[in-house]
Design an enzyme around this catalytic site. Structure first.
Site, PDB file in Angstrom:
ATOM      1  CB  THR A 193      56.524  33.017  24.629  1.00  0.00           C
ATOM      2  OG1 THR A 193      57.006  32.615  25.900  1.00  0.00           O
ATOM      3  CG2 THR A 193      55.575  31.987  24.092  1.00  0.00           C
TER       4      THR A 193
ATOM      5  CD  GLU B   1      52.494  29.557  25.040  1.00  0.00           C
ATOM      6  OE1 GLU B   1      52.041  30.206  24.082  1.00  0.00           O
ATOM      7  OE2 GLU B   1      52.993  30.096  26.045  1.00  0.00           O
TER       8      GLU B   1
ATOM      9  CE  LYS C 225      36.939  41.062  39.862  1.00  0.00           C
ATOM     10  NZ  LYS C 225      37.208  39.819  40.519  1.00  0.00           N
TER      11      LYS C 225
ATOM     12  CD1 TRP D  10      36.810  41.523  36.169  1.00  0.00           C
ATOM     13  CD2 TRP D  10      36.323  39.945  34.657  1.00  0.00           C
ATOM     14  NE1 TRP D  10      37.274  40.321  36.646  1.00  0.00           N
ATOM     15  CE2 TRP D  10      36.988  39.329  35.746  1.00  0.00           C
ATOM     16  CE3 TRP D  10      35.922  39.148  33.587  1.00  0.00           C
ATOM     17  CZ2 TRP D  10      37.259  37.966  35.788  1.00  0.00           C
ATOM     18  CZ3 TRP D  10      36.191  37.793  33.635  1.00  0.00           C
ATOM     19  CH2 TRP D  10      36.858  37.205  34.722  1.00  0.00           C
TER      20      TRP D  10
END
Ligand code: ADP
Length: 540
Positions: free
Chosen positions: A185, A329, A440, A445
């Site tokens: 990655t 992944e 936040k 959120w």
């Protein structure tokens, strides 16, 4: 009591043998670095793969050895995929857009034996050579006529490796758990981390794609992977296409909107797969030409969230948009958003709203969302949590990196995706953020993806990102960063007004900043990490 069916290990080489026997005339068309268009078939390709496999053995490649590639999407790269894994070695695809430092790290970390490189990328290898393993051999992916001048010693030519070798091969047997592919990655934090795919996970992933997207992956369709072979195996297409009988159209290095439109048009591409930025470029070309590329019926969009404006623009023109989510992944497919028939009757607006979600999971990938303490959250479509996955095509740890592996699994063995998501009652996944990009504010959120999605619908916005900036009162507040389109810079207030139609006041960005270009990662996504760094530097 055990069942009494034969146990045949799942092997990648069987996919190409199957295609050669079942879909012998299935095509592979490639734009070559030599400058022309190359056409071949699965039958012919399987012969060349056999020759290449003999050649690799002659180079001393043994099961488990890593063989690297640094190349565009093309038939030679495809041949390497099969020949390397066919003899039990590991095909390590390298992203040419990685930094020099990252590339040096991964070639040494993977301990690559041979590096196959496209002519275009040879200068990169020349520059890095002193830092790469001493015994690394370099093969240039071209023929003798097109071999370039190089400062490197002992460079070999791809076609010489195949020349005169037998066109048949008895593929060796090994357990299906044998490693087959390696992909790092981009590593936005720390060193890049390697995902090591197995023969089994790769074949299961190919099955999974064919079962999940059957109208696209079937005999006779023509598919263009814009997503590179160096990025998570072009989302599995080089394996799923031969399994399904679909033909592959490889664009090589011709990646601008105009070249893409031309190639798709000439080759009657039915479905094309890539990240959102590509489809914006193609839509611009479609608008300029006043028509679609001939034959185009379907696009698969993934890698980052597909903005609603993009989905709308294609669907309005009769193109099916399949929004997909996944990770390196996960091989990478996790979910896809083709709508089931009973939702086809929804109004256009409702359909688009559905398609903005990342869709439903594929068989073999389990998903759960949990709160900060690891307690499971309901699948009600509105409660976002940390998304975890497990399954046959999900990693069980990073290659030779126990430290990095430790931090990504919970006590039940599930893999931490780093995404924040809700799941609705019908199983549709709605990604709202990366956990590291989350904002936040006053304990609540705010979804950066939702804000970005609306801003992208403004005609004068080429790209945008919303990131958190610290705030003494609210802890964090959203900041909107915009790259204007070619024509005009939108007024900040217009953008905020647009957002105010959909969001509560406390969710709106306090500020809008314009930049000439947003920084991108090696896989073409906006790098919020770089943006945050730049901002911190500017503040100093
Ligand atoms: P990298 O870009 O770091 O090499 P990946 O391509 O594996 O790695 O990135 C996976 C991540 O990309 C996911 O965890 C998710 O955050 C994001 N992503 C991929 N597809 C989508 C999508 N359709 N919608 C939103 N985010 C996505």
């Amino acid at each position: 009591m055990k069942g009494m069916m034969m146990h045949r290990p799942l092997k990648i080489a069987d996919l190409i043998t199957f295609a050669a026997e079942t879909y012998p005339t299935g095509e592979i068309v490639s734009v070559r670095t030599e400058g022309d268009i190359h056409r071949t078939t699965y039958r012919e390709t399987s012969r060349r793969i056999a020759q290449l496999a003999h050649g690799l053995k002659e180079l001393g490649i043994r099961p488990g050895d890593r063989v690297a590639t640094l190349a565009w999407n093309g038939y030679r790269h495809f041949e390497l995929y099969y020949a390397i894994s066919g003899i039990g070695a590991i095909c390590h695809t390298i992203n040419p857009r990685l930094s020099a430092e990252q590339m040096i790290y991964i070639v040494n970390h993977a301990d690559d034996r041979v590096l196959f490189v496209d002519v275009t990328f040879l200068p990169i290898v020349e520059k890095l050579r002193p830092h790469l393993p001493k015994d690394l051999r370099v093969v240039v992916m071209t023929d003798q006529t097109h071999m370039p001048e190089t400062s490197l010693d002992g460079v070999q030519c791809y076609e010489d490796i195949l020349d005169g070798k037998p066109e048949e091969i008895e593929w060796p047997d090994f357990p299906e758990e044998q490693a087959a592919g390696l992909c790092y990655t981009s590593g936005t934090t720390g060193n890049p981390k390697g995902t090591l795919f197995s023969q089994r996970s790769t074949v299961l992933h190919a099955y999974s794609l064919c079962v999940t997207i059957p109208k696209t992956l079937c005999e006779g369709t023509r598919i263009l992977p814009f997503v590179p072979l160096f990025h998570v195996n072009a989302w599995g297409l080089p394996y799923a296409a031969p399994l399904s009988g679909a033909s592959l159209i490889f664009p090589g290095g011709a990646l601008d909107g105009k070249s893409l439109f031309g190639l798709m048009d000439r080759e009657k591409v039915f479905s094309a797969w890539g990240v959102p930025t590509v489809w914006f470029a193609l839509m611009k070309e479609i608008t300029e030409n006043g028509r679609l590329p001939d034959g185009l019926k379907d696009i698969v969009v993934g890698g980052s969230a597909a903005p609603q404006s993009l989905i709308e623009a294609f669907e309005e023109k009769g193109i099916n948009v399949c929004h997909a989510w996944g990770m390196t992944e996960m091989s990478p497919l996790g979910t896809q958003c083709n709508l089931p028939e009973h939702l086809e009757d929804l109004s256009f607006e409702e359909r688009i709203a559905r398609k903005r979600s990342q869709g439903r999971r594929v068989f073999g990938v389990d998903m759960k969302i949990v709160d900060e303490k690891g307690a499971r959250l309901p699948h009600d479509g509105k409660t976002p949590g940390h998304l975890y996955v497990r399954g046959n095509t999900v990693t069980s740890g990073y290659f030779e990196d126990p430290e990095a592996s430790k931090s990504v699994f919970d006590d039940e063995g599930w893999f931490f995706t780093g995404d924040i998501a809700a799941i609705d009652q019908d199983g549709f996944l709605i990604i709202t953020d990366r956990s590291k990009d989350l904002i936040k504010s006053g304990g609540e959120w705010i979804s950066s993806l939702d804000l970005e999605n609306i801003v992208m619908s403004h005609p004068d916005v080429a790209n945008c990102a919303v990131i958190a900036v610290s705030d003494p009162k609210w802890d964090e507040r959203p900041l909107l960063i915009v790259q204007a389109g070619a024509d005009e810079k939108p007024a900040s207030q217009d953008l905020l007004d647009l957002l105010a139609e959909k969001f509560a006041k406390w969710q709106l960005p306090d500020n809008v900043v314009f930049v000439d270009a947003l920084p991108l990662t090696a896989t073409g996504k906006v790098s919020k990490l770089t943006l945050r760094k730049q901002l911190a530097e500017d503040a100093e």
